[in-house]
Enzyme design. Structure first.
Site, short mmCIF file in Angstrom:
data_model
loop_
_atom_site.label_atom_id
_atom_site.label_comp_id
_atom_site.label_asym_id
_atom_site.label_seq_id
_atom_site.Cartn_x
_atom_site.Cartn_y
_atom_site.Cartn_z
N GLN A 30 1.12 -1.11 -0.03
CA GLN A 30 -0.03 0.08 0.14
C GLN A 30 1.09 1.04 -0.29
OE1 GLN A 30 -3.22 -0.35 -0.52
NE2 GLN A 30 -3.21 2.09 -1.18
N HIS A 73 -8.69 -0.83 1.89
CA HIS A 73 -8.79 -2.71 2.27
C HIS A 73 -8.58 -2.56 3.52
CE1 HIS A 73 -6.91 -1.20 -1.85
NE2 HIS A 73 -7.55 -2.24 -1.78
N HIS A 95 1.79 3.55 -2.93
CA HIS A 95 1.31 3.72 -4.17
C HIS A 95 1.69 5.41 -4.29
CE1 HIS A 95 -1.68 0.79 -5.82
NE2 HIS A 95 -2.00 0.97 -4.94
#
Lengths: 432, 432
Positions: free
Chosen positions: A255, A323, A258
């Site tokens: 993550q 998420h 990103h």
């Protein structure tokens, strides 16, 4: 990572707040771009390609020969990988089709819903550093299953005037033939107003930079629908001693890479798990090509020790993560407690990247706590549900008098009359 | 009514355009109201009640004793009518519940969706000339079925400081206990920001005047979700010689009485039906209490003669009506051709007022051609669908290599690592 040890409950909402980034207000700039597209059509798009994408285009639309050549340049391995993802995403989204079920609410009163495709949809696929063909799969496949009659794709051209090969291949696999070399706010403008070349659509999907996001926000005033409001991507991992620290670290990092505004949170009941994950984080971080971005994100991130698993779930519901990875013992007992999340990944083997690419679920998900109110993209996002009703004489006799009284109480006498006329007609008919 | 005889096809989109009303821009006024509520909380709400509703309130929240007294004043007939509507609306919306179905997309890769209620929702019920308790049924019942844990209602107080009896009764029937005497933009502000008395919610539903509409538009910038964009109400009737002119006229009028900006369209293949409907219209119009409003609407409305039924359906799809009444022969053959409509009423006995009140379908529907992209309110409007996935070792082995290749192509190496680590772990484990 900032480690927070058993914070008191009243501090939770504050700790769950997303950091505010100093963002420039692009409203004026983006409004100007949209206006220019509205007024000048294709010419504006050619001009913007030259200014922003540094490329002089002859044509906005991708040609047949460009498609063929691009596909030939994609490796067989990548083609096979994309096909696996395609099949799984297709299967999962196809399963979201529903059958109309007729409900007789009162005798003679039949009501049902039928799904109809949104006829014209536009998919925006960002260019940027790498070609996001995975997003194309996530948007194009459900659009096709829904049966949208016009599906168009806008994506920025590379400096050589072409679209990345992987995107070109994926477009063909899905079966979309209208692809336009348009990026940024101007792409959103083209799909909102239509130009000589680009058809106007009814709903726009897809992620993008701040200009694209602002354009999607503004075009709603002109009646456009969009997939969902945008925000930085984020993951929240709930892990206990049954989790594998190297996996947890890898998931947090996937993550973190990103972008520098990404959000990463680790909740645990185990100090040991937190400690070991942090060690693994350091190890893995230094091997990443995007380690500068990831390091910054990890520095701003939090690992929070909580007293029990129920507290972890409560915290997660306040945060409402895009998420949620949940790698804990007896996980099934806790799933019903999840009330706010975009997509949930269960156990040690369900990494976010599985869902980002190939498991079948959609990766276009609500960020920024919007999981409290919004679902991710699904087949539903490309359809409307229309209600139908058919009343018989018996139906009118059954509910007509109730409608008359209610309409009269709301002082809508013409509403009442529409029912009264029918009741009288039936009475007269039956007396004949 | 303006009669248009077989207009040429290229004129259709122009003829389908909604008239533009000269609307004041209330942005500044409404922004100020929202700001004041945000800053001053309850005190602002008391002040606005005094200014706009001309009433000095002691309390914002409706008390238990007010509930009891109001219910006693509602007639048994009205209670019975509301109960019929309640039961039908409940039955139809309850049928919209779905069961999670687990899809094994690849062997060892299980994906499914589960519905979760939006925890906190706010329902705005306009006051105005008459109490719209029917809207309360349409919003409150699906909110309850979804299982929203906090459902609040805001509705403007009458001059006597009370809420209309029918609304108070309906609120209790549905089982909502938090009702606040707040109207207009300030109600939207209270639900968006929360005050000492009014809880903040995640999504706001319900119609309202131009101030309410503007407030719902603006509060989205602060992260609020709303049911759908607003516009004037409208009906399109498709009728042939099998329709009953007095019914068609009554249905057109029941839309026309809503307000002077309402829209009414009649499409027919029969000159005779149009002529007879117009005669009926004149007859019925003069008997209405709201005949001034209705007359104005009818004067601005169109009856259009088209060559065949297929053309009528095509026209209707361009117009995308909120309500579509279709009273024609062999109607079942034509239903699949409907692609854009909010709610469809089939045959001579399915008047719009049936669906407005008591058949079971929802009356909160997309206006202003938004039926091209939006569904009406349903159980879905009060829920999110969360995706879940669980991969086994086999699942990882099946899709892992595809994820690795795709992540690498998108230059997201940490995404790839999350999968690589798991693949290696499984390999090592199985070699042990």
């Amino acid at each position: 990572m900032k480690i927070i040890n058993q914070p008191i409950r009243s501090d939770w909402p504050k700790l769950c707040e997303r950091p505010l980034f100093d963002q420039q207000d692009f409203t004026a700039t983006v409004s100007d771009i949209l206006d220019q597209v509205k007024k000048e059509g294709d010419q504006a798009l050619f001009d913007f390609a030259s200014t922003f994408d540094k490329v002089k285009l002859d044509q906005l639309q991708v040609s047949r020969s460009e498609f063929n050549q691009a596909s030939q340049r994609v490796s067989q391995d990548l083609k096979a990988a994309i096909k696996i993802a395609y099949d799984n995403i297709y299967k999962f989204h196809f399963s979201q089709k529903t059958q109309a079920e007729v409900i007789e609410t009162s005798i003679g009163v039949n009501c049902w819903r039928e799904s109809r495709a949104i006829e014209k949809v536009g998919l925006y696929i960002p260019g940027g550093s790498a070609p996001l063909f995975s997003t194309l799969l996530m948007l194009g496949i459900p659009a096709k299953i829904a049966g949208c009659s016009e599906i168009i794709v806008c994506t920025p051209p590379q400096k050589n005037g072409l679209i990345a090969d992987a995107i070109m291949y994926t477009v063909q696999l899905i079966g979309i033939d209208k692809v336009y070399k348009i990026g940024g706010a101007q792409a959103i403008g083209a799909m909102t107003y239509g130009t000589e070349t680009v058809p106007q659509v009814y709903k726009i999907f897809g992620p993008g930079n701040q200009f694209v996001t602002k354009a999607k926000e503004l075009c709603q005033v002109d009646g456009m629908a969009i997939d969902m409001p945008a925000g930085p991507s984020e993951v929240l991992v709930i892990a206990d001693d049954s989790a594998i620290p190297s996996f947890v670290a890898a998931d947090l990092l996937s993550q973190a890479e990103h972008g520098s505004d990404s959000q990463v949170i680790l909740l645990s009941t185990s100090q040991k798990l937190i400690d070991e994950t942090l060690i693994e984080l350091d190890k893995q971080l230094n091997l990443l090509p995007r380690k500068d971005i990831a390091k910054k994100v990890i520095q701003n991130s939090k690992a929070i020790l909580l007293p029990d698993m129920k507290s972890c779930l409560e915290w997660s519901n306040i945060y409402a993560p895009e998420h949620l990875i949940i790698a804990i013992e007896n996980v099934q007992d806790f799933l019903p407690l999840i009330s706010n999340a975009g997509s949930v990944f269960i156990g040690n083997y369900s990494c976010e990247s599985a869902g980002d690419y190939a498991s079948g679920t959609n990766h276009t998900l609500p960020t920024n706590a919007f999981a409290k109110q919004y679902s991710g993209v699904s087949l539903d996002s490309f359809q409307k549900k229309i209600t139908f009703q058919e009343l018989s004489e018996t139906g009118i006799l059954n509910i007509g008098p109730a409608v008359e009284i209610m309409a009269e109480t709301e002082e809508l006498i013409a509403h009442k009359n529409a029912m009264t006329l029918r009741l009288e007609y039936i009475k007269n008919k039956n007396n004949d």
